[in-house]
Design a protein around this motif. Structure first.
Motif, PDB file in Angstrom:
ATOM      1  N   ARG A  74       0.828  -1.208   0.000  1.00  0.00           N
ATOM      2  CA  ARG A  74       0.000   0.000   0.000  1.00  0.00           C
ATOM      3  C   ARG A  74       0.865   1.262   0.000  1.00  0.00           C
ATOM      4  O   ARG A  74       0.369   2.352  -0.245  1.00  0.00           O
ATOM      5  CB  ARG A  74      -0.862   0.028   1.266  1.00  0.00           C
ATOM      6  CG  ARG A  74      -1.902  -1.049   1.268  1.00  0.00           C
ATOM      7  CD  ARG A  74      -3.245  -0.468   0.919  1.00  0.00           C
ATOM      8  NE  ARG A  74      -4.262  -1.466   1.222  1.00  0.00           N
ATOM      9  CZ  ARG A  74      -5.513  -1.173   1.540  1.00  0.00           C
ATOM     10  NH1 ARG A  74      -5.895   0.088   1.606  1.00  0.00           N
ATOM     11  NH2 ARG A  74      -6.379  -2.136   1.777  1.00  0.00           N
ATOM     12  N   PHE A  75       2.149   1.076   0.333  1.00  0.00           N
ATOM     13  CA  PHE A  75       3.061   2.217   0.442  1.00  0.00           C
ATOM     14  C   PHE A  75       4.148   2.161  -0.618  1.00  0.00           C
ATOM     15  O   PHE A  75       5.118   2.904  -0.561  1.00  0.00           O
ATOM     16  CB  PHE A  75       3.669   2.246   1.848  1.00  0.00           C
ATOM     17  CG  PHE A  75       2.620   2.250   2.923  1.00  0.00           C
ATOM     18  CD1 PHE A  75       2.102   3.458   3.393  1.00  0.00           C
ATOM     19  CD2 PHE A  75       2.107   1.064   3.439  1.00  0.00           C
ATOM     20  CE1 PHE A  75       1.105   3.473   4.358  1.00  0.00           C
ATOM     21  CE2 PHE A  75       1.110   1.063   4.401  1.00  0.00           C
ATOM     22  CZ  PHE A  75       0.607   2.270   4.861  1.00  0.00           C
TER      23      PHE A  75
ATOM     24  N   VAL B 108      -1.897 -12.846  -0.056  1.00  0.00           N
ATOM     25  CA  VAL B 108      -2.541 -11.743   0.674  1.00  0.00           C
ATOM     26  C   VAL B 108      -2.097 -10.354   0.209  1.00  0.00           C
ATOM     27  O   VAL B 108      -2.903  -9.427   0.164  1.00  0.00           O
ATOM     28  CB  VAL B 108      -2.334 -11.871   2.203  1.00  0.00           C
ATOM     29  CG1 VAL B 108      -3.131 -13.051   2.727  1.00  0.00           C
ATOM     30  CG2 VAL B 108      -0.863 -12.010   2.574  1.00  0.00           C
ATOM     31  N   HIS B 109      -0.829 -10.203  -0.178  1.00  0.00           N
ATOM     32  CA  HIS B 109      -0.362  -8.874  -0.610  1.00  0.00           C
ATOM     33  C   HIS B 109      -1.172  -8.385  -1.807  1.00  0.00           C
ATOM     34  O   HIS B 109      -1.648  -7.253  -1.839  1.00  0.00           O
ATOM     35  CB  HIS B 109       1.117  -8.928  -1.026  1.00  0.00           C
ATOM     36  CG  HIS B 109       2.062  -9.028   0.135  1.00  0.00           C
ATOM     37  ND1 HIS B 109       2.196  -8.033   1.067  1.00  0.00           N
ATOM     38  CD2 HIS B 109       2.929  -9.998   0.498  1.00  0.00           C
ATOM     39  CE1 HIS B 109       3.101  -8.388   1.955  1.00  0.00           C
ATOM     40  NE2 HIS B 109       3.568  -9.589   1.638  1.00  0.00           N
TER      41      HIS B 109
ATOM     42  N   MET C 189      -5.320  -5.362  -4.838  1.00  0.00           N
ATOM     43  CA  MET C 189      -6.443  -5.358  -5.785  1.00  0.00           C
ATOM     44  C   MET C 189      -7.703  -4.789  -5.152  1.00  0.00           C
ATOM     45  O   MET C 189      -8.446  -4.046  -5.796  1.00  0.00           O
ATOM     46  CB  MET C 189      -6.677  -6.773  -6.311  1.00  0.00           C
ATOM     47  CG  MET C 189      -5.558  -7.248  -7.250  1.00  0.00           C
ATOM     48  SD  MET C 189      -5.669  -9.023  -7.559  1.00  0.00           S
ATOM     49  CE  MET C 189      -4.271  -9.250  -8.672  1.00  0.00           C
ATOM     50  N   ARG C 190      -7.975  -5.127  -3.892  1.00  0.00           N
ATOM     51  CA  ARG C 190      -9.140  -4.540  -3.186  1.00  0.00           C
ATOM     52  C   ARG C 190      -8.997  -3.030  -3.135  1.00  0.00           C
ATOM     53  O   ARG C 190      -9.951  -2.290  -3.311  1.00  0.00           O
ATOM     54  CB  ARG C 190      -9.221  -5.083  -1.752  1.00  0.00           C
ATOM     55  CG  ARG C 190      -9.627  -6.540  -1.642  1.00  0.00           C
ATOM     56  CD  ARG C 190      -9.638  -6.969  -0.168  1.00  0.00           C
ATOM     57  NE  ARG C 190     -10.524  -6.147   0.632  1.00  0.00           N
ATOM     58  CZ  ARG C 190     -10.128  -5.356   1.624  1.00  0.00           C
ATOM     59  NH1 ARG C 190      -8.857  -5.282   1.972  1.00  0.00           N
ATOM     60  NH2 ARG C 190     -11.005  -4.640   2.287  1.00  0.00           N
ATOM     61  N   TRP C 191      -7.774  -2.600  -2.889  1.00  0.00           N
ATOM     62  CA  TRP C 191      -7.478  -1.168  -2.798  1.00  0.00           C
ATOM     63  C   TRP C 191      -7.655  -0.511  -4.180  1.00  0.00           C
ATOM     64  O   TRP C 191      -8.296   0.536  -4.316  1.00  0.00           O
ATOM     65  CB  TRP C 191      -6.049  -1.042  -2.281  1.00  0.00           C
ATOM     66  CG  TRP C 191      -5.418   0.301  -2.263  1.00  0.00           C
ATOM     67  CD1 TRP C 191      -5.967   1.479  -1.837  1.00  0.00           C
ATOM     68  CD2 TRP C 191      -4.067   0.610  -2.669  1.00  0.00           C
ATOM     69  NE1 TRP C 191      -5.046   2.502  -1.952  1.00  0.00           N
ATOM     70  CE2 TRP C 191      -3.876   1.989  -2.450  1.00  0.00           C
ATOM     71  CE3 TRP C 191      -3.012  -0.139  -3.168  1.00  0.00           C
ATOM     72  CZ2 TRP C 191      -2.662   2.633  -2.737  1.00  0.00           C
ATOM     73  CZ3 TRP C 191      -1.808   0.488  -3.444  1.00  0.00           C
ATOM     74  CH2 TRP C 191      -1.646   1.862  -3.241  1.00  0.00           C
ATOM     75  N   PHE C 192      -7.121  -1.151  -5.208  1.00  0.00           N
ATOM     76  CA  PHE C 192      -7.220  -0.601  -6.567  1.00  0.00           C
ATOM     77  C   PHE C 192      -8.673  -0.562  -7.054  1.00  0.00           C
ATOM     78  O   PHE C 192      -9.128   0.432  -7.606  1.00  0.00           O
ATOM     79  CB  PHE C 192      -6.399  -1.459  -7.545  1.00  0.00           C
ATOM     80  CG  PHE C 192      -4.936  -1.136  -7.581  1.00  0.00           C
ATOM     81  CD1 PHE C 192      -4.371  -0.242  -6.683  1.00  0.00           C
ATOM     82  CD2 PHE C 192      -4.099  -1.721  -8.531  1.00  0.00           C
ATOM     83  CE1 PHE C 192      -3.014   0.060  -6.718  1.00  0.00           C
ATOM     84  CE2 PHE C 192      -2.750  -1.433  -8.581  1.00  0.00           C
ATOM     85  CZ  PHE C 192      -2.197  -0.550  -7.671  1.00  0.00           C
TER      86      PHE C 192
ATOM     87  N   ARG D  99     -10.105  -9.511   5.363  1.00  0.00           N
ATOM     88  CA  ARG D  99     -10.596  -9.820   4.009  1.00  0.00           C
ATOM     89  C   ARG D  99      -9.568 -10.656   3.236  1.00  0.00           C
ATOM     90  O   ARG D  99      -9.930 -11.511   2.441  1.00  0.00           O
ATOM     91  CB  ARG D  99     -10.916  -8.535   3.231  1.00  0.00           C
ATOM     92  CG  ARG D  99     -12.028  -7.667   3.783  1.00  0.00           C
ATOM     93  CD  ARG D  99     -13.381  -8.309   4.024  1.00  0.00           C
ATOM     94  NE  ARG D  99     -14.023  -8.982   2.936  1.00  0.00           N
ATOM     95  CZ  ARG D  99     -15.267  -8.740   2.510  1.00  0.00           C
ATOM     96  NH1 ARG D  99     -15.985  -7.760   3.048  1.00  0.00           N
ATOM     97  NH2 ARG D  99     -15.803  -9.456   1.565  1.00  0.00           N
ATOM     98  N   ALA D 100      -8.290 -10.398   3.462  1.00  0.00           N
ATOM     99  CA  ALA D 100      -7.248 -11.187   2.787  1.00  0.00           C
ATOM    100  C   ALA D 100      -7.230 -12.627   3.313  1.00  0.00           C
ATOM    101  O   ALA D 100      -7.088 -13.583   2.543  1.00  0.00           O
ATOM    102  CB  ALA D 100      -5.889 -10.518   2.971  1.00  0.00           C
ATOM    103  N   VAL D 101      -7.405 -12.784   4.628  1.00  0.00           N
ATOM    104  CA  VAL D 101      -7.448 -14.121   5.224  1.00  0.00           C
ATOM    105  C   VAL D 101      -8.637 -14.901   4.669  1.00  0.00           C
ATOM    106  O   VAL D 101      -8.548 -16.105   4.364  1.00  0.00           O
ATOM    107  CB  VAL D 101      -7.541 -14.028   6.771  1.00  0.00           C
ATOM    108  CG1 VAL D 101      -7.814 -15.406   7.387  1.00  0.00           C
ATOM    109  CG2 VAL D 101      -6.260 -13.421   7.350  1.00  0.00           C
ATOM    110  N   GLU D 102      -9.739 -14.196   4.502  1.00  0.00           N
ATOM    111  CA  GLU D 102     -10.959 -14.811   3.968  1.00  0.00           C
ATOM    112  C   GLU D 102     -10.723 -15.364   2.558  1.00  0.00           C
ATOM    113  O   GLU D 102     -11.172 -16.456   2.213  1.00  0.00           O
ATOM    114  CB  GLU D 102     -12.036 -13.722   3.944  1.00  0.00           C
ATOM    115  CG  GLU D 102     -13.415 -14.166   3.640  1.00  0.00           C
ATOM    116  CD  GLU D 102     -14.377 -12.990   3.745  1.00  0.00           C
ATOM    117  OE1 GLU D 102     -15.450 -13.165   4.317  1.00  0.00           O
ATOM    118  OE2 GLU D 102     -14.053 -11.878   3.252  1.00  0.00           O
TER     119      GLU D 102
END
Lengths: 337, 333
Positions: B123-124, B178-179, B184-187, B309-312
């Motif tokens: 994210r950074f 997870v990364h 992708m969720r962020w994008f 959400r990534a763990v899911e």
């Protein structure tokens, strides 16, 4: 006497084949056109061949029929050539459906003629050499493959490429190359899952698909195909990772020549994407030379009609998977010869 | 002065975090604790840090923030312990290896009214922030799909617990998916609604986990993506691995490589070619965000919910790999 070939079609791929045949002893005796037009006439004139509108008109003068038509016509011409006892060279993909492909293979067997399918990727030196490295054990047992073929959408006057009824769509027309290569390297495919922009966002009109193949022995392949890039992009990539190492190929990194020209008149207009790397013999010429060798009693070519059928099976499964949203289980076609 | 401590140094990233923390003015790295006392002692000596013999002893030092670098399955008890002591938490990814553990970690921080951040440094990442800017300004038009890779060398060579299912919760799939799920969720600004995955252990993992995986995702907004999470980089690879992402949109494609800003180094003597990264340090920016969130009494840019959400998605991916069919993720209210 030189082998005489009749090319069916007068489009882009017919021209590529005719150029490649010139580098062999084979004589192109005729082109079979849909109808008489200026472009077809020019092509026939350039190669000093007859131009006819019915295959049967030239069959008495030909030993081999080289089918370079849109895919939906492959089966009909193959069956007509086979009945007349002529060997068939057919552009990839073999057919629009597995059933159609099987019919073609059966017909050629029945009539005792060869069916050689133009999976030209097998003659591209980078793909051939990588497969040879794998066969020699360089990467050990293959575990995960990534294959990618990204280009622009073909743009022809009669653009049959983008008509699924004639080409089968991008996954069959373009990705079939990498489906075949994946199988060549890692063996038969037993499960296919794919998602495509055609199905996920049909209103966008773009073609980009991402498929995951599972091979019989457990290896997995990621296959990307695209007509969503701007012209004149044609980027191919692959990597093969195994127990003993990794092979990576990326066409932009392997570009032997890069030109930086000030543009004049907007530059050359390219209609159909074709990968290019400077080679002393084009992959198409190598392919047709190898096919000629096979037809004159030499070794079998490195791609059989059953290989081509298996590639169609994977591609049509990918299309079905993308439409249905489920993984498709496959029973790979056996070599019935 | 903002006071931080590191709870367990099992994860390799702890080394980098020490440098990151020390580079921030007004932050004191109080010390570390580790249930593997020998590991803790060696790490403390190597970096000149104070070693506490128990986690509780470190937490009694009135820490403002605790950075948890334990083995994946040991995150939850340490998050609960740190939150109970009133410390804000930065937890190494993945937040947990099961959904109940991820929920419990979030609940513990909510109860204690401390912030929970999950270590998603991408994210950074400067290149990925630039991609996000391009996507947001609309120059790509509508986004259709995404092709991501987060491949690496087998981490077994550095830390054996990565290939031990009981400690890591899984192999390449849980380590490397997870990364990109988070990016992708962020994008996309959309959640994953369906997951398909295939895995294998043809390349020996060195333990009891998968070493290769391919994941296909569908998002609630109709876009889709794939992730290659394989440990498919051999020992001779010039760096640890990498993360690439290609986004296909209405008006074209943007191709990014978060670790492309490198030198290629060809040594005369040592065994191989090496890539050295000269780009911006995303871990530094991530740790700075954790500190800023503590100082400004606000939630961090990446929260426990992002970790959840990534763990899911990883849990659904394992289920899909077992069943050979895609698995749906129910929408959360």
């Amino acid at each position: 006497m030189a082998i005489r070939v009749a090319i069916v079609g007068t489009g882009f791929m017919a021209g590529v084949h005719a150029e490649a045949w010139r580098q062999t002893p084979v004589q192109v005796v005729a082109f079979v056109a849909r109808d008489w037009d200026q472009e077809a006439g020019a092509m026939a004139a350039k190669h000093q061949a007859r131009l006819v509108t019915r295959l049967e008109e030239v069959l008495p003068d030909a030993d081999v029929v080289d089918i370079c038509t849109p895919t939906h016509l492959h089966a009909d011409f193959t069956l007509r050539a086979a009945v007349a006892g002529k060997h068939v060279i057919c552009e990839k993909p073999l057919a629009l459906t597995v059933e159609e492909g099987r019919r073609m293979i059966r017909a050629c067997r029945t009539h005792g003629v060869r069916l050689l399918v133009g999976h030209v990727l097998r003659f591209f030196p980078e793909y051939r050499a990588a497969r040879d490295l794998v066969a020699r054990g360089e990467v050990g047992r293959p575990a995960v493959l990534r294959l990618s073929r990204c280009a622009f959408q073909p743009r022809k006057a009669d653009n049959w490429f983008i008509d699924p009824a004639r080409s089968g769509g991008m996954m069959l027309d373009l990705m079939v190359h990498d489906f075949d290569f994946a199988r060549w390297v890692a063996g038969d495919v037993v499960r296919v899952f794919a998602r495509s922009t055609r199905d996920a966002a049909p209103q966008g009109g773009l073609d980009h698909a991402l498929a995951i193949l599972t091979h019989r022995d457990g290896a997995i392949s990621h296959v990307e195909g695209s007509w969503a890039f701007p012209p004149p992009t044609f980027r191919t990539r692959f990597e093969i990772a195994g127990t003993e190492g990794l092979i990576v190929f990326d066409s932009p990194s392997a570009a032997a020549i890069v030109t930086y020209l000030h543009r004049q008149n907007g530059g050359e207009r390219v209609e159909v994407p074709l990968p290019r790397s400077p080679l002393l013999e084009s992959p198409y010429a190598i392919q047709l030379r190898t096919f000629t060798h096979a037809l004159t009693g030499g070794d079998d070519p490195p791609v059989t009609a059953v290989d081509a059928l298996a590639a169609v099976q994977i591609a049509t499964a990918a299309i079905e998977s993308s439409q249905r949203g489920t993984a498709i289980e496959l029973t790979p076609p056996a070599d019935e010869s | 002065m903002t006071r931080l401590g590191i709870l367990s140094v099992a994860h390799l990233h702890a080394e980098g975090y020490v440098h990151n923390i020390r580079a921030i003015p007004g932050v004191e790295l109080v010390g570390i604790a580790d249930d593997d006392f020998a590991r803790g002692r060696q790490f403390a000596a190597q970096f000149g840090l104070r070693l506490f013999d128990r986690y509780e002893a470190l937490l009694e030092q009135r820490l403002d923030g605790a950075v948890i670098c334990a083995e994946n399955t040991r995150h939850r008890p340490l998050v609960e312990l740190a939150a109970g002591a009133g410390a804000h938490v930065l937890c190494e990814k993945p937040l947990a290896t099961t959904l109940p553990d991820a929920e419990a970690a979030i609940a513990a921080c909510r109860r204690a009214e401390v912030e929970l951040m999950v270590a998603f440094p991408m994210r950074f990442s400067a290149p990925l922030l630039e991609v996000k800017r391009v996507l947001d300004d609309g120059s790509l038009g509508r986004i259709y799909c995404c092709n991501g890779t987060n491949q690496g060398q087998n981490p077994h060579r550095h830390r054996a617990w990565f290939v031990n299912r009981a400690l890591a919760g899984g192999g390449a799939l849980s380590d490397h998916t997870v990364h990109l799920v988070d990016v992708m969720r962020w994008f996309f600004g959309s959640e994953v609604s369906e997951v398909y995955a295939q895995v294998n252990e043809i390349m020996p993992s060195g333990g009891d986990v998968e070493s290769a995986g391919l994941v296909s995702l569908r998002f609630e907004n109709g876009s889709f993506a794939t992730i290659d999470c394989s440990w498919s980089r051999p020992a001779s690879y010039p760096t640890w691995g990498g993360l690439t992402l290609e986004v296909i949109g209405e008006r074209g494609v943007i191709s990014s490589d978060a670790f492309r800003q490198i030198f290629t180094i060809y040594p005369e003597r040592s065994p191989g070619v090496r890539w050295d990264h000269w780009g911006s340090d995303s871990n530094q920016a991530m740790i700075e965000e954790f500190v800023a969130a503590i100082r400004e009494h606000r939630p961090p840019r990446v929260t426990g919910w992002d970790g959840y959400r990534a763990v899911e998605v990883v849990a659904a991916a394992y289920e899909s790999a077992r069943r050979g069919q895609p698995v749906r993720i129910a929408a959360h209210p």
